[in-house]
Motif scaffolding. Structure first.
Motif, PDB file in Angstrom:
ATOM      1  N   SER A  58      34.310  30.477 -67.399  1.00  0.00           N
ATOM      2  CA  SER A  58      32.901  30.402 -67.773  1.00  0.00           C
ATOM      3  C   SER A  58      32.233  31.763 -67.583  1.00  0.00           C
ATOM      4  CB  SER A  58      32.191  29.376 -66.892  1.00  0.00           C
ATOM      5  OG  SER A  58      30.795  29.427 -67.093  1.00  0.00           O
ATOM      6  N   HIS A  59      31.130  31.959 -68.290  1.00  0.00           N
ATOM      7  CA  HIS A  59      30.343  33.173 -68.086  1.00  0.00           C
ATOM      8  C   HIS A  59      29.534  33.097 -66.790  1.00  0.00           C
ATOM      9  CE1 HIS A  59      27.598  30.471 -70.238  1.00  0.00           C
ATOM     10  NE2 HIS A  59      26.608  31.146 -69.702  1.00  0.00           N
ATOM     11  N   HIS A  60      29.462  31.922 -66.196  1.00  0.00           N
ATOM     12  CA  HIS A  60      28.828  31.769 -64.880  1.00  0.00           C
ATOM     13  C   HIS A  60      29.848  32.178 -63.817  1.00  0.00           C
ATOM     14  CE1 HIS A  60      25.376  29.509 -66.445  1.00  0.00           C
ATOM     15  NE2 HIS A  60      26.250  28.924 -67.262  1.00  0.00           N
ATOM     16  N   SER A  61      29.562  33.240 -63.090  1.00  0.00           N
ATOM     17  CA  SER A  61      30.533  33.740 -62.109  1.00  0.00           C
ATOM     18  C   SER A  61      30.483  32.984 -60.797  1.00  0.00           C
ATOM     19  CB  SER A  61      30.285  35.222 -61.825  1.00  0.00           C
ATOM     20  OG  SER A  61      29.090  35.390 -61.071  1.00  0.00           O
ATOM     21  N   GLY A  62      29.374  32.323 -60.536  1.00  0.00           N
ATOM     22  CA  GLY A  62      29.200  31.684 -59.238  1.00  0.00           C
ATOM     23  C   GLY A  62      28.497  32.601 -58.251  1.00  0.00           C
ATOM     24  N   VAL A  63      28.274  33.868 -58.633  1.00  0.00           N
ATOM     25  CA  VAL A  63      27.565  34.833 -57.803  1.00  0.00           C
ATOM     26  C   VAL A  63      26.220  35.092 -58.470  1.00  0.00           C
ATOM     27  CG1 VAL A  63      27.575  37.182 -56.877  1.00  0.00           C
ATOM     28  CG2 VAL A  63      29.720  35.896 -57.045  1.00  0.00           C
ATOM     29  N   GLY A  65      23.248  36.498 -60.229  1.00  0.00           N
ATOM     30  CA  GLY A  65      23.011  37.749 -60.937  1.00  0.00           C
ATOM     31  C   GLY A  65      24.249  38.396 -61.538  1.00  0.00           C
ATOM     32  N   LEU A  66      25.420  37.805 -61.355  1.00  0.00           N
ATOM     33  CA  LEU A  66      26.648  38.351 -61.930  1.00  0.00           C
ATOM     34  C   LEU A  66      27.126  37.433 -63.042  1.00  0.00           C
ATOM     35  CD1 LEU A  66      28.960  40.436 -61.926  1.00  0.00           C
ATOM     36  CD2 LEU A  66      30.125  38.981 -60.255  1.00  0.00           C
ATOM     37  N   TRP A  67      27.158  37.961 -64.262  1.00  0.00           N
ATOM     38  CA  TRP A  67      27.554  37.203 -65.436  1.00  0.00           C
ATOM     39  C   TRP A  67      28.803  37.827 -66.029  1.00  0.00           C
ATOM     40  CZ3 TRP A  67      24.712  32.922 -66.284  1.00  0.00           C
ATOM     41  CH2 TRP A  67      23.474  32.846 -65.632  1.00  0.00           C
ATOM     42  N   LEU A  68      29.616  37.042 -66.674  1.00  0.00           N
ATOM     43  CA  LEU A  68      30.873  37.512 -67.243  1.00  0.00           C
ATOM     44  C   LEU A  68      30.865  37.348 -68.760  1.00  0.00           C
ATOM     45  CD1 LEU A  68      33.220  35.665 -64.729  1.00  0.00           C
ATOM     46  CD2 LEU A  68      32.428  38.029 -64.578  1.00  0.00           C
ATOM     47  N   CYS A  69      31.397  38.336 -69.459  1.00  0.00           N
ATOM     48  CA  CYS A  69      31.583  38.175 -70.893  1.00  0.00           C
ATOM     49  C   CYS A  69      32.745  39.063 -71.321  1.00  0.00           C
ATOM     50  CB  CYS A  69      30.318  38.499 -71.680  1.00  0.00           C
ATOM     51  SG  CYS A  69      29.749  40.178 -71.578  1.00  0.00           S
ATOM     52  N   GLY A  70      33.299  38.765 -72.471  1.00  0.00           N
ATOM     53  CA  GLY A  70      34.430  39.517 -72.990  1.00  0.00           C
ATOM     54  C   GLY A  70      35.477  38.588 -73.560  1.00  0.00           C
ATOM     55  N   ASP A  71      36.632  39.151 -73.903  1.00  0.00           N
ATOM     56  CA  ASP A  71      37.633  38.360 -74.621  1.00  0.00           C
ATOM     57  C   ASP A  71      38.464  37.452 -73.731  1.00  0.00           C
ATOM     58  OD1 ASP A  71      39.296  40.209 -73.426  1.00  0.00           O
ATOM     59  OD2 ASP A  71      40.135  40.966 -75.288  1.00  0.00           O
ATOM     60  N   THR A  72      38.238  37.459 -72.428  1.00  0.00           N
ATOM     61  CA  THR A  72      38.942  36.514 -71.556  1.00  0.00           C
ATOM     62  C   THR A  72      38.012  35.400 -71.075  1.00  0.00           C
ATOM     63  OG1 THR A  72      38.502  37.921 -69.647  1.00  0.00           O
ATOM     64  CG2 THR A  72      40.621  38.194 -70.729  1.00  0.00           C
ATOM     65  N   ILE A  73      36.791  35.410 -71.565  1.00  0.00           N
ATOM     66  CA  ILE A  73      35.783  34.418 -71.188  1.00  0.00           C
ATOM     67  C   ILE A  73      35.494  33.561 -72.411  1.00  0.00           C
ATOM     68  CG2 ILE A  73      33.437  34.141 -70.264  1.00  0.00           C
ATOM     69  CD1 ILE A  73      35.401  35.623 -68.386  1.00  0.00           C
ATOM     70  N   PHE A  74      35.106  32.304 -72.215  1.00  0.00           N
ATOM     71  CA  PHE A  74      34.771  31.431 -73.337  1.00  0.00           C
ATOM     72  C   PHE A  74      33.783  32.166 -74.233  1.00  0.00           C
ATOM     73  CE2 PHE A  74      32.198  28.150 -75.374  1.00  0.00           C
ATOM     74  CZ  PHE A  74      33.188  27.385 -75.944  1.00  0.00           C
ATOM     75  N   SER A  75      34.021  32.331 -75.457  1.00  0.00           N
ATOM     76  CA  SER A  75      34.704  31.457 -76.363  1.00  0.00           C
ATOM     77  C   SER A  75      35.964  32.030 -76.981  1.00  0.00           C
ATOM     78  CB  SER A  75      33.740  31.047 -77.459  1.00  0.00           C
ATOM     79  OG  SER A  75      33.429  32.194 -78.256  1.00  0.00           O
ATOM     80  N   GLY A  76      36.590  33.000 -76.359  1.00  0.00           N
ATOM     81  CA  GLY A  76      37.889  33.408 -76.849  1.00  0.00           C
ATOM     82  C   GLY A  76      38.028  34.882 -77.191  1.00  0.00           C
ATOM     83  N   ALA A  77      39.168  35.165 -77.783  1.00  0.00           N
ATOM     84  CA  ALA A  77      39.585  36.534 -78.024  1.00  0.00           C
ATOM     85  C   ALA A  77      38.966  37.118 -79.288  1.00  0.00           C
ATOM     86  CB  ALA A  77      41.104  36.578 -78.148  1.00  0.00           C
ATOM     87  N   GLY A  78      39.071  38.417 -79.390  1.00  0.00           N
ATOM     88  CA  GLY A  78      38.634  39.117 -80.582  1.00  0.00           C
ATOM     89  C   GLY A  78      37.165  39.494 -80.528  1.00  0.00           C
TER      90      GLY A  78
END
Length: 100
Positions: A58-63, A65-78
């Motif tokens: 998920s893009h929710h890191s659990g921390v 103010g810290l968010w995740l995004c990129g090709d290993t996070i939903f919704s996939g590659a590319g």
């Protein structure tokens, strides 16, 4: 040299490509070295039943103010997947809800 041949081909579509600020050419070995992607792989985690859709990261890191995004996070590659993951973060951190 392959790099020169590729640039000449690109120039047929983007004539001023050589005025780019920075360029690094390389193959799978260079990609592996500089990105730590095994065997030069691209596209994040393989999409299997174990790590796709509802089991994906998920893009929710659990921390806070810290968010995740990129090709290993939903919704996939590319490019599209990485862009959509950034859009999910945008939707989560803004009060305004926009639609694409």
């Amino acid at each position: 040299m392959m790099e020169t041949k590729m640039i000449e081909g690109i120039k047929t579509v983007i004539p001023h490509i050589e005025s780019a600020i920075h360029q690094i050419s390389g193959g799978p070995v260079a990609w592996e070295r500089f990105t730590s992607r095994a065997q030069g792989g691209v596209g994040g985690f393989p999409q299997t039943l174990e790590n796709a859709l509802f089991n994906s990261l998920s893009h929710h890191s659990g921390v806070k103010g810290l968010w995740l995004c990129g090709d290993t996070i939903f919704s996939g590659a590319g490019t599209i997947g990485a862009s959509v993951s950034g859009y999910h973060v945008f939707q989560s951190i803004t009060e305004h809800k926009y639609t694409i």
